[in-house]
Enzyme design. Structure first.
Site, PDB file in Angstrom:
ATOM      1  N   TYR A  89       0.845  -1.202   0.000  1.00 23.88           N
ATOM      2  CA  TYR A  89       0.000   0.000   0.000  1.00 23.88           C
ATOM      3  C   TYR A  89       0.879   1.251   0.000  1.00 23.88           C
ATOM      4  O   TYR A  89       0.635   2.202  -0.756  1.00 23.88           O
ATOM      5  CB  TYR A  89      -0.925  -0.029   1.217  1.00 23.88           C
ATOM      6  N   GLU A 137     -11.499   5.790   5.429  1.00 24.71           N
ATOM      7  CA  GLU A 137     -10.813   6.507   6.520  1.00 24.71           C
ATOM      8  C   GLU A 137     -11.748   6.632   7.722  1.00 24.71           C
ATOM      9  O   GLU A 137     -11.307   6.533   8.873  1.00 24.71           O
ATOM     10  CB  GLU A 137     -10.344   7.886   6.058  1.00 24.71           C
ATOM     11  N   TRP A 192      -5.092   0.450  10.050  1.00 21.56           N
ATOM     12  CA  TRP A 192      -5.321   0.566   8.608  1.00 21.56           C
ATOM     13  C   TRP A 192      -5.159  -0.796   7.935  1.00 21.56           C
ATOM     14  O   TRP A 192      -5.825  -1.079   6.942  1.00 21.56           O
ATOM     15  CB  TRP A 192      -4.366   1.600   8.002  1.00 21.56           C
TER      16      TRP A 192
END
Length: 198
Positions: free
Chosen positions: A30, A52, A60
């Site tokens: 990522y 988010e 995350w």
């Protein structure tokens, strides 16, 4: 901002990266392929804004692992289709173990889909986010210099709330701006720093 912190970490492949991406795996992929690269189009911005918000209070990496399921559950983050979801859709999402089952966040995603559709008449979500790009982007040498909010993310949060959005606090909006490359979020010395310009 000053203080001590961790600078870029050189991985086993000899490449310097932001510390959170030091080890091989999903997070490194990522970091190298997506984080801080500009995206375009309403659905791309609506997806990042939604994810988010779902990330709040979670890691995350958890969200990344669930992203394919999120994309399926939210119909490719087509704001118009998500805005049409009803109570039955909310219950369907609450029963879907593949995503994060948080009623407030799911309801916020539906609220934000409707707000995104309404925002089209004022230039759209992408334009609103980009309007808040900092004049002097941060350039941290180490994690101790990294921000989690900024005057611009606070202003973006307020602007989105005025347009009816939910779960768009200044910290979440700072993370969004980093993710979609509103400014270069990488540490100085990271191999990705300076690689992409808006």
């Amino acid at each position: 901002m000053s203080g001590t912190g961790v600078g870029p970490v050189v991985g086993e492949d000899g490449v310097a990266r932001c510390p959170w991406a030091g080890a091989p795996g999903t997070m490194r992929d990522y970091h190298d392929q997506e984080w801080g690269r500009p995206v375009s189009g309403e659905s791309a911005y609506f997806e990042r804004l939604t994810l988010e918000a779902f990330q709040s209070g979670l890691s995350w990496s958890t969200i990344l692992a669930k992203r394919p399921a999120f994309r399926e559950a939210f119909l490719g983050f087509d704001a118009e289709r998500v805005a049409a979801f009803d109570v039955a859709d909310t219950e369907r999402l609450m029963a879907d173990a593949r995503i994060v089952r948080n009623r407030r966040k799911i309801e916020a995603a539906l609220t934000n889909a409707a707000a995104t559709v309404a925002l089209r008449s004022s230039g759209g979500l992408e334009a609103l986010v980009l309007e808040h790009a900092p004049q002097a982007p941060p350039a941290p040498h180490h994690t101790g210099e990294q921000q989690t909010t900024s005057p611009e993310s606070t202003a973006l949060s307020k602007a989105l709330k005025r347009h009816g959005y939910a779960f768009v606090g200044p910290t979440t909006m700072f993370a969004l701006m980093e993710a979609v490359g509103v400014f270069d979020p990488h540490l100085l010395g990271c191999h990705r720093r300076g690689e992409v310009t808006q």
